[in-house]
Design an enzyme around this catalytic site. Structure first.
Site, PDB file in Angstrom:
ATOM      1  N   GLU A  46       0.785  -7.023 -11.815  1.00  0.00           N
ATOM      2  CA  GLU A  46       1.388  -8.100 -12.756  1.00  0.00           C
ATOM      3  C   GLU A  46       2.072  -9.403 -11.582  1.00  0.00           C
ATOM      4  O   GLU A  46       1.961 -10.082 -12.221  1.00  0.00           O
ATOM      5  CB  GLU A  46       2.831  -7.466 -13.301  1.00  0.00           C
ATOM      6  CG  GLU A  46       2.345  -6.687 -14.464  1.00  0.00           C
ATOM      7  CD  GLU A  46       3.606  -5.646 -15.055  1.00  0.00           C
ATOM      8  OE1 GLU A  46       4.621  -5.562 -14.378  1.00  0.00           O
ATOM      9  OE2 GLU A  46       3.049  -5.096 -15.953  1.00  0.00           O
ATOM     10  N   HIS A  79       4.786  -7.429 -22.001  1.00  0.00           N
ATOM     11  CA  HIS A  79       5.283  -6.311 -22.220  1.00  0.00           C
ATOM     12  C   HIS A  79       5.490  -5.811 -23.648  1.00  0.00           C
ATOM     13  O   HIS A  79       6.309  -4.590 -24.038  1.00  0.00           O
ATOM     14  CB  HIS A  79       6.556  -6.148 -21.332  1.00  0.00           C
ATOM     15  CG  HIS A  79       6.422  -5.936 -19.991  1.00  0.00           C
ATOM     16  ND1 HIS A  79       6.093  -7.145 -19.344  1.00  0.00           N
ATOM     17  CD2 HIS A  79       6.391  -5.002 -19.209  1.00  0.00           C
ATOM     18  CE1 HIS A  79       6.069  -7.011 -18.042  1.00  0.00           C
ATOM     19  NE2 HIS A  79       6.049  -5.493 -17.792  1.00  0.00           N
TER      20      HIS A  79
END
Length: 190
Positions: A46, A79
């Protein structure tokens, strides 16, 4: 870490920190794929994607201050897939949307912090370590405070507040670009 001063004090109270000196703890974690995903693979991938790759592209099109807030929106959206996991675990759709909305909010705020770290220090490692540590600590469990008797509860609440104030005060001076030989983004903050 100073931001988590209160939660770290809560870990001291529960003797959870003793676990870190236990070799079996580390051996079992490095064999656990979920642990590896949460604390090594996800933070690395990420931060590489959203900070090291996307952010330098965004600051070519936007002012750095704007990019710090645009990039985390993509991080927060990434997310939202957790909605599916919540529903599969038996959570109703409304609750899953609320939980995921809350997660979107705090991951977006964290993403802005991580983007700030990356631009200020010019190093991927700063945002990677912050991400790994924040994943490990998780969102503070303030409800646990009700389980503490006085004066421990008051001390931990004060430590939470002191940690937040220290984090706010120290953020800029401890990320001074010249300390990190940040020549890549030097013009952004000089």
């Amino acid at each position: 870490m100073v931001l988590f001063l209160g939660p770290i004090a809560m870990q001291f109270q529960s003797d959870f920190l003793d676990l870190y000196s236990e070799p079996k703890y580390w051996i079992s974690n490095f064999r656990n794929l979920i642990w590896l995903r949460n604390y090594i693979i996800a933070p690395f991938s990420e931060e590489l994607t959203f900070r090291a790759c996307m952010l330098p592209l965004l600051i070519q099109c936007f002012r750095p201050q704007a990019a710090i807030f645009i990039c985390p929106l993509f991080f927060g959206i990434a997310h939202l897939h957790h909605i599916i996991g919540c529903i599969k675990e038996g959570m109703n759709v409304k609750t899953a949307l609320l939980v995921s909305g809350f997660q979107f909010t705090y991951t977006t705020i964290f993403g802005a912090y991580s983007a700030f770290l990356f631009l200020r220090t010019g190093h991927f490692v700063a945002s990677l370590f912050a991400h790994t540590f924040c994943n490990y600590m998780g969102f503070p469990q303030f409800v646990e405070l009700y389980g503490y008797s006085e004066p421990k509860r008051t001390i931990i609440v004060v430590l939470c507040l002191v940690g937040f104030v220290l984090w706010c005060v120290l953020l800029s001076p401890l990320t001074t670009p010249s300390w990190y030989k940040n020549h890549l983004f030097w013009k952004v903050y000089s």
